[in-house]
Design a protein around this motif. Sequence first.
Motif, PDB file in Angstrom:
ATOM      1  N   PRO A 237       0.985  -1.213   0.025  1.00 14.12           N
ATOM      2  CA  PRO A 237      -0.092   0.088   0.073  1.00 14.12           C
ATOM      3  C   PRO A 237       0.859   1.368   0.095  1.00 14.12           C
ATOM      4  N   ALA A 238       2.075   1.252   0.932  1.00 10.56           N
ATOM      5  CA  ALA A 238       3.020   2.494   0.605  1.00 10.56           C
ATOM      6  C   ALA A 238       3.572   2.631  -0.769  1.00 10.56           C
ATOM      7  N   VAL A 241       0.664   4.076  -2.759  1.00  8.53           N
ATOM      8  CA  VAL A 241       0.487   5.577  -2.430  1.00  8.53           C
ATOM      9  C   VAL A 241       1.498   6.615  -3.154  1.00  8.53           C
ATOM     10  N   ALA A 242       2.801   6.097  -2.980  1.00  6.45           N
ATOM     11  CA  ALA A 242       3.706   7.004  -3.689  1.00  6.45           C
ATOM     12  C   ALA A 242       3.523   7.059  -5.074  1.00  6.45           C
ATOM     13  N   LEU A 258      -2.795  12.474   0.941  1.00  5.84           N
ATOM     14  CA  LEU A 258      -1.973  11.389   1.231  1.00  5.84           C
ATOM     15  C   LEU A 258      -2.839  10.442   2.035  1.00  5.84           C
ATOM     16  N   ALA A 262      -4.157   6.636   1.161  1.00  2.00           N
ATOM     17  CA  ALA A 262      -3.622   5.473   2.287  1.00  2.00           C
ATOM     18  C   ALA A 262      -4.991   4.646   2.626  1.00  2.00           C
ATOM     19  N   ARG A 266      -5.569   0.808   1.417  1.00  2.00           N
ATOM     20  CA  ARG A 266      -5.665  -0.432   2.426  1.00  2.00           C
ATOM     21  C   ARG A 266      -6.611  -1.167   1.931  1.00  2.00           C
TER      22      ARG A 266
ATOM     23  N   ILE B  22       2.545  10.132   5.474  1.00  2.49           N
ATOM     24  CA  ILE B  22       1.735   9.496   6.082  1.00  2.49           C
ATOM     25  C   ILE B  22       2.441   8.066   6.166  1.00  2.49           C
ATOM     26  N   GLU B  23       2.038   7.228   7.304  1.00  2.00           N
ATOM     27  CA  GLU B  23       2.388   6.089   7.385  1.00  2.00           C
ATOM     28  C   GLU B  23       1.428   4.950   7.059  1.00  2.00           C
ATOM     29  N   VAL B  24       2.017   3.992   6.275  1.00  2.00           N
ATOM     30  CA  VAL B  24       1.084   2.881   5.702  1.00  2.00           C
ATOM     31  C   VAL B  24       1.797   1.440   6.134  1.00  2.00           C
ATOM     32  N   ASP B  25       1.081   1.029   6.823  1.00  2.58           N
ATOM     33  CA  ASP B  25       1.669  -0.358   7.242  1.00  2.58           C
ATOM     34  C   ASP B  25       3.083  -0.419   7.784  1.00  2.58           C
ATOM     35  N   GLU B  27       5.333   1.712   6.671  1.00  9.84           N
ATOM     36  CA  GLU B  27       6.444   2.402   5.674  1.00  9.84           C
ATOM     37  C   GLU B  27       5.626   3.990   5.571  1.00  9.84           C
ATOM     38  N   VAL B  29       5.265   7.313   3.607  1.00  7.95           N
ATOM     39  CA  VAL B  29       5.270   7.830   2.340  1.00  7.95           C
ATOM     40  C   VAL B  29       5.339   9.555   2.364  1.00  7.95           C
ATOM     41  N   TYR B  31       5.712  13.126   0.803  1.00  4.86           N
ATOM     42  CA  TYR B  31       5.499  14.197  -0.231  1.00  4.86           C
ATOM     43  C   TYR B  31       6.094  15.545   0.207  1.00  4.86           C
ATOM     44  N   VAL B  38       8.309  12.451  -4.276  1.00  8.59           N
ATOM     45  CA  VAL B  38       7.923  11.668  -3.366  1.00  8.59           C
ATOM     46  C   VAL B  38       8.840  10.652  -2.897  1.00  8.59           C
ATOM     47  N   HIS B  39       8.767  10.164  -1.725  1.00  9.56           N
ATOM     48  CA  HIS B  39       9.883   9.174  -1.158  1.00  9.56           C
ATOM     49  C   HIS B  39       9.093   7.980  -0.350  1.00  9.56           C
ATOM     50  N   VAL B  40       9.474   6.785  -0.602  1.00  9.60           N
ATOM     51  CA  VAL B  40       8.949   5.614   0.390  1.00  9.60           C
ATOM     52  C   VAL B  40      10.062   5.411   1.288  1.00  9.60           C
TER      53      VAL B  40
END
Lengths: 290, 119
Positions: A237-238, A241-242, A258, A262, A266, B22-25, B27, B29, B31, B38-40
Amino acid sequence: MSDGAPSRPRRYLPQRRGGCLAERAGRPGVINSVIRVGDLHIGVQTEETEVRRAVEDAFRTNLVADPAAPASFAIYRTSTNLPDSRPLYHLHQGCLRIFTARTMAHAIRSLAAHLDDRLPHEPPPERSLELAAVALVGDGTVKLIPSIAPLALPHLQPWCRRAGLKLLPGRLVQVDADRRELMPRQFRTLSLQELGEEEEQDARGPSSETRSCAAPTITDWVFVDGTSMAGSRSISPAEAVARSVAFTRLSRNPAEILALLATFFRQVSAFVVPRHESVLELVEELSNKE
Amino acid sequence: MMDADAISEDFVPDADPDVAWIEVDGEAVLYHEGPRTVHVLNPTATMIWRCLDGSGDLRTIASDLAEIFEADPEAVSADVVRAVREMGRQGLLVGVRPDPGTMAAIRIDAVAESEFLDE
């Protein structure tokens, strides 16, 4: 038809996609109907009287008289000599065929989508995202493909039809991020939103008997990454999103966008495929799983 | 403005306020609004990123993380300095000069413009 009020500003679209429509302009029966979209005067070329009437009726409140406007789009009908075959309606932008439909109404909606994209932007409703993506709809579900090249669409469309998927006109979609639903599009340039029963039948597609009236649910998102040397793969998912930020209209606070992305990813599976042909393979595989 | 390579354990990092994240699971992300990048971040870098609030130096941050993960403090400290230097090179930190030569982020301008405007 209004006279286009000479004092109002007018612009024309740049003719960057070849002179195919200009070459056809002198042929007998070829007419250029001009539609006002903001301060743009956009010519739509037709050859058949029936098609021209349908176009002018559909956009009647935005029609202007402007003989100087070049044709930027065209809708042409083709038919075969095969018994029981239905005509096809092709939407062209310059030399490029960008959409083919089995009904005139569907072709007109596709044209409206391209014209609407040139109007000043209106922010989408709260909790929704506006995305540059092609939508494949079938049996109440949607697969979104953000990075498809316009040139790949004519190739993709016949395959979609065979697979029971409908390719929605236009390259901008609005989605409800919480419900992961595709939001119905209201065309701003169209004078008539209802274009006839024929279109409704076409929109229901091959699974019409089992489809409900609910908004279609987005199940998958497929990114085409021509730089990827790997095969098709599922992504987190991350990463989704990116990657999707590039295809999202950032019309609100980026942090809010963002967060919506997200929420969306999900619930929606995301994939990367290395080339356009892989889209077909992956979508076929996903469709078989369903 | 300092170079990222000059970042040491004494450095007190502060995330650029122009970075929405934002944090997704596990990780993050990121901006970055200015350069539209954009960076992960992987889960470890995400843990470090969360600590960059301008209130503690890298020695303190590394010490806290080492305690949480029951890891060797020296190894954690080296990892934290390396990660924060990279964030500095990417232009994500206040007071650190970005290094365009090493920018690995996804720049979104070209894609976004071509997708939304096809004239």
